[in-house]
Design an enzyme around this catalytic site. Structure first.
Site, PDB file in Angstrom:
ATOM      1  N   GLY B 322      12.076 -25.232 -14.106  1.00  0.00           N
ATOM      2  CA  GLY B 322      13.500 -24.915 -14.251  1.00  0.00           C
ATOM      3  C   GLY B 322      13.966 -24.041 -13.098  1.00  0.00           C
ATOM      4  N   SER B 323      14.836 -23.130 -13.433  1.00  0.00           N
ATOM      5  CA  SER B 323      15.476 -22.344 -12.374  1.00  0.00           C
ATOM      6  C   SER B 323      14.530 -21.368 -11.688  1.00  0.00           C
ATOM      7  CB  SER B 323      16.653 -21.576 -12.961  1.00  0.00           C
ATOM      8  OG  SER B 323      17.591 -22.507 -13.458  1.00  0.00           O
ATOM      9  N   THR B 324      13.345 -21.142 -12.286  1.00  0.00           N
ATOM     10  CA  THR B 324      12.403 -20.249 -11.602  1.00  0.00           C
ATOM     11  C   THR B 324      11.951 -20.863 -10.275  1.00  0.00           C
ATOM     12  OG1 THR B 324      10.536 -21.213 -12.775  1.00  0.00           O
ATOM     13  CG2 THR B 324      11.529 -19.263 -13.757  1.00  0.00           C
TER      14      THR B 324
END
Lengths: 392, 651
Positions: B322-324
């Site tokens: 995801g956004s990590t």
């Protein structure tokens, strides 16, 4: 008759003018070297029995020593008894032994899976052992009474063959293959030395070979197994071949000088079966190596050579055949036992004379040796062909 | 005269034949002698060997297994003495009576009786038969006191592996269990009845070290197998004790914190050297159940539990980051010359051809630069820069930070993850790369798969400004490398259970220098600042999960990965057992963070399966964990040292 008439003797032979020697004369005549050899062999036996009990006189060595003491007295007694008395009672003893063999069938005690013993309360008797001596006595007497030119008669062969094969059959039925074979071999040796033609042996031998398939039927399973295992011992290393294999390992690992007294690993860790009886030679060869084993063979050989020499020096046919037959008997036992533990012949339950633990065998062996000595002491006595009559 | 001549004939015949018989005897006696020579001289060596084989039994003495302690020396895997009462038939004489006596001291059921008597019959008279296992101390002493009434009964001591922290440490330590057919390597120790080897975790990874070397005892035995005496004895080498980098106190905290969620995993790492301080995967299981013979029901439940308690999700959980993942895209952009002030207008979506790529924020973020893009996790910003940079450069950057390949942590069962690029797609899917897939990858979805341990490594390398730390649970590898002569390091560790590592730069902080990624500090300044804003700016996505304590503030990044997309991706990779539970359809919540923000020491990666939003579920966990970590500050104390592979007992 024999009492009154002086015998014609060569002058260099001492003290035998009178066949009825005094006790002192007889003692002088005793073949002490033979006693020494006998004691030496028995001494080896004590040592091995001591070792077999892991360095203890109990339970075997001490008892064996007592038996040897008794045997020694018996041996001397037998030796000193006039050979003519043995001659006279030869058949009687034989019949007695035969009767006992028959009795084993009825009242025998089973030991090691075979009926071999008669329990007399105090001692247990093994009639087959007695038969070995009695057979030689009987055959010697029989052939003493037969002239050289009569020997060829086939009809005269029937009685001695019966004398041999009847007890052999009884012993085989016990079942004791080893003793049966021994009886036949010893009987054969007496017949051979008495002058029976070689081709007759060949004939009987051929008949014997021919009867093997028949005999095979009579053998017990364990006997058959032993023969089969002998033919291919490695086939069954944990089963019936185990004894032979372990014995060969013990022997071979002994090497030239052995592992040392009480140090035989195969014997003391029980890999070796029956080490106090049938396999005692293996233990000796393991602990004292080839040197010890061959030394014992030499002592035995000396004893046997004495027997043959005595036989040849005897002037009566009875004595000759008796001494030869008995020493041959000794030889057969020594040979069968040692050849067996070395894997040369099938495993048969035959003790090593004078060494294996066992009372009857010890006493009969010593008795037999006493008889041989009796032949020596009375070597110049003449015994009439047709018997002694009742004048003795 | 006739008679006399006959007598002479007889004597002559006899003498001739007796000589023949005597000669025959001599020949046969010589044959016996020859046979003796053959057996005792020619074949002597062979038979001597056979006699020794008969006599000597080699018995193995199992070495005590090495203990495992945490960095402070707290024992986490120990050997507990297990007392069992045994009975020797030949000494017991009347077996049933002795058993009756024994039954008054310890309870023996009818089944015990049957089993004991059966074993007694089967085994030789001198072989001890186990009457009961796992006696407590009171039972032991009562048996000892009653020894006169219990002939042939004795107490034997065995060793059982104990894990005092139970399920807390299970995913790190693993467990030991009986040797199976495929474990046999030829080491005779493995064939000892009852011997156990590591089947999971550290116990498996370092089984060679922990196992030690067996001692041997040469026993003289008789034909029945009874031991007569010991001829010689060679002492074995006890298994090596292991010091882990873990702080068991912190581990307990993390484990408890994760248990508040259904299924989650977390990793806490020292960013300076890669020491794992805590590594937890929830749910877990108690490894001690493997000791006392587990019922098949428990085992069945364990392997069929949909939350897979037997799996260490921190290492083998494949999650879309995801956004990590956005830090990787940002760093790739910075390297490609796109400055931090590059601005993108976010209307809530981006159009590419006929397709609309949505931002998580429906109505958009307006104008965003790189700081805002990370702080607010603006998808459109990353769509834009990923188009400019291209997937290949993003993938290369991600790989430099440790994603998409096993991190090399010293635990078995690690999965590699996937960092897709053009080449990867062609090779694995057989289709050319689509531009849309670049956009999807840029927000950590699509084909991208990572494991929590990879995310922790990535975060550590961000926090330490590009130092290539690798995660480790022990410093054994480095110690062995340091102890081994130069050049021999590889061969010295080969086969000893330590994965041979060619890259010596990964050694501990003290020894060989850690190589650094060739990334300018200014790029890291941008990322650090942006991640600081995520947690410590009011408009940051994880502001609510910030650490307020001064000097302990953390910087982080949220991530929320959509399960449906993941499922498709997993299907493409061919690994995922999907069950259509509603819970299963929720998003995974992720959070990566480091702290303190201005002097990073610790990093943390948290993944909560189907937990929902990263900011709401995962970030608070990371906050609690990093707070606790900083309070405990385990990295301030180096792990205890071993002397000659053994832990010295604390005074």
């Amino acid at each position: 008759m024999a009492r009154t008439r002086p015998l014609l003797l060569s002058s260099q032979q001492f003290g035998l003018r009178n066949p009825d020697m005094s006790l002192g004369e007889k003692l002088w005549q005793i073949n002490w070297t033979m006693i020494l050899l006998t004691t030496a062999i028995a001494g080896v036996g004590f040592a091995m029995l001591y070792s077999a009990a892991n360095g203890s006189f109990d339970p075997w060595a001490s008892r064996q020593m007592v038996r040897f003491g008794i045997g020694l007295v018996g041996m001397l007694t037998v030796a000193l008894i006039d050979i003519r008395i043995w001659f006279r009672h030869a058949y009687g003893l034989y019949l007695f032994a035969l009767a006992m063999l028959g009795a084993v069938e009825v009242i025998g005690v089973a030991g090691m899976g075979a009926q071999r013993w008669i329990d007399l309360g105090v001692i247990q008797l093994q009639p087959s052992e007695i038969m070995k001596v009695a057979l030689v006595l009987a055959l010697a007497r029989y052939y003493h009474g037969i002239a050289m030119d009569e020997i060829g008669r086939p009809s005269l062969l029937l009685v001695p063959l019966a004398m041999i094969f009847v007890p052999a059959a009884l012993v085989l039925k016990q079942p004791d293959l080893g003793t049966a074979v021994t009886l036949i071999m010893v009987g054969g040796a007496v017949l051979f030395c008495a002058g029976v033609r070689l081709w007759k042996f060949a004939l009987v031998g051929a008949l014997g070979l021919g009867s093997i398939p028949v005999l095979w039927q009579f053998l017990h399973d364990y006997q058959r197994q032993r023969v089969l295992t002998f033919l291919n011992p490695e086939s069954d290393p944990l089963g019936a071949g185990y004894h032979i294999l372990q014995s060969k390992i013990a022997l071979g690992s002994g090497g030239v000088f052995g592992k040392g007294f009480l140090q035989g690993t195969q014997s003391h860790l029980n890999f070796l079966p029956e080490k106090q009886t049938d396999f005692i030679f293996t233990m000796l060869a393991e602990e004292f190596g080839m040197v010890g084993g061959i030394a014992l063979l030499i002592v035995y050989s000396l004893l046997l050579a004495y027997g043959v020499a005595i036989a040849m020096r005897a002037r009566n046919q009875f004595g000759r055949l008796l001494a030869l037959g008995l020493s041959f008997n000794l030889f057969v036992y020594v040979f069968i036992n040692i050849a067996m533990v070395m894997g040369l012949i099938p495993v048969v339950g035959v003790p090593l004379p004078l060494i294996s633990y066992g009372g009857t065998a010890m006493l009969t062996t010593m008795g037999a040796l006493g008889l041989v000595m009796s032949v020596y002491i009375h070597r110049d006595i003449r015994i009439p062909r047709r018997g002694l009559g009742d004048d003795l | 005269m006739v008679l006399k001549r006959d007598g002479q004939d007889q004597a002559k015949t006899f003498t001739r034949r007796a000589l023949l018989v005597g000669g025959g005897q001599a020949v046969l006696m010589t044959a016996l002698g020859a046979r003796m020579y053959y057996l005792q001289v020619i074949e002597a060596d062979r038979y001597a060997t056979l006699a020794e084989d008969n006599r000597i039994n080699l018995r193995l003495i199992p070495p005590p297994r090495g203990r495992i302690v945490d960095r402070f020396g707290t024992p986490m895997a120990v050997n507990q003495q297990n007392y069992r009462v045994v009975m020797v038939r030949e000494q017991a004489r009347d077996v049933t009576r002795t058993l009756d006596h024994l039954a008054q001291i310890i309870t023996l059921s009818e089944r015990d009786y049957q089993r004991i008597l059966r074993e007694m019959r089967r085994k030789r008279a001198f072989v001890p038969v186990t009457v009961r296992d796992f006696l407590d101390w009171e039972q032991v002493s009562r048996i000892e006191v009653n020894a006169p009434d219990l002939p042939g009964v004795s107490i034997e001591v065995g060793q059982t592996r104990q894990y005092p922290f139970g399920e807390t440490m299970t995913h790190i330590l693993g467990y030991v269990s009986v040797v199976s057919e495929k474990d046999l390597t030829g080491d005779p120790l493995l064939e000892l009845p009852g011997f156990r080897i590591g089947k999971q975790g550290i116990e498996k990874q370092y089984d060679g070290e922990l196992r030690g070397k067996a001692g041997t005892s040469h026993l003289e035995v008789n034909a029945l197998g009874r031991v007569i005496r010991e001829l010689s004895r060679e002492e074995g080498v006890p298994g090596r004790d292991l010091v882990l980098t873990v702080d068991v106190g912190l581990q307990k905290f993390v484990h408890r914190r994760l248990k508040l969620e259904r299924s989650a995993s977390a990793v806490v790492m020292d960013v300076t050297n890669g020491d794992i301080l805590a590594l937890a995967s929830s749910p877990a299981f108690d490894p001690n159940i493997f000791n006392v013979g587990m019922s098949s029901q428990i085992w069945h439940d364990l392997i069929n539990d949909p939350l897979s308690p037997l799996t260490n999700k921190a290492l083998s959980g494949h999650y879309a980051p995801g956004s990590t993942f956005k830090m990787m895209v940002a760093l790739a952009a910075l390297e490609a010359g796109i400055g931090p002030d590059h601005r993108v207008f976010c209307p809530g979506y981006m159009e590419l051809g006929n397709t609309r790529f949505h931002c998580w924020k429906k109505y958009g973020h307006g104008w965003v630069d790189m700081y805002d893009g990370i702080k607010q996790s603006c998808d459109v910003f990353f769509y834009d820069i990923s188009r400019r940079v291209g997937i290949d450069r993003i993938a290369a950057m991600a790989r430099r930070f440790g994603l998409g390949a096993p991190t090399g942590i010293d635990l078995p069962g690690e999965r590699p993850g996937v960092i897709p690029d053009r080449e990867w797609k062609l090779a694995n899917i057989g289709e050319p790369w689509q531009l849309g897939e670049t956009l999807v990858s840029a927000i950590g979805q699509g084909f991208v798969l990572t494991t929590p341990i990879q995310l922790a490594v990535m975060t550590a390398r961000i926090a330490n400004r590009g130092r290539l730390v690798r995660p480790r649970l022990t410093r054994l590898r480095e110690e062995l490398a340091a102890a081994a002569p130069p050049g021999g390091a590889g061969s010295g560790t080969a086969g000893s259970g330590v994965p041979a590592s060619a890259d010596a730069p990964d050694a501990s902080a003290g020894s060989a220098p850690i190589t650094t990624l060739d990334i300018p500090d200014s790029h890291f300044d941008v990322i650090h600042t942006a991640m600081d804003l995520v947690t410590n700016d009011r408009r940051g996505t994880a502001y609510r999960a910030r650490i307020a304590a001064e000097g302990r503030e953390m910087a982080g990044k949220t991530g929320t990965s959509q399960v449906r997309r993941i499922t498709m991706a997993e299907r493409a990779a061919g690994v995922f057992k999907n069950e259509d539970l509603p819970w299963r359809r929720r998003d995974h919540a992720l959070f990566v963070a480091f702290a303190p923000v201005h002097a990073p020491r610790y990093c943390c990666a948290v993944v909560v399966e189907h937990g929902g939003g990263g900011s709401k579920v995962a970030a608070p966990i990371a906050r609690d964990v990093l707070m606790e970590t900083q309070e405990r500050d385990p990295a301030a104390t180096p792990p205890v040292r071993l002397v000659a592979g053994q832990l010295l007992r604390k005074a």
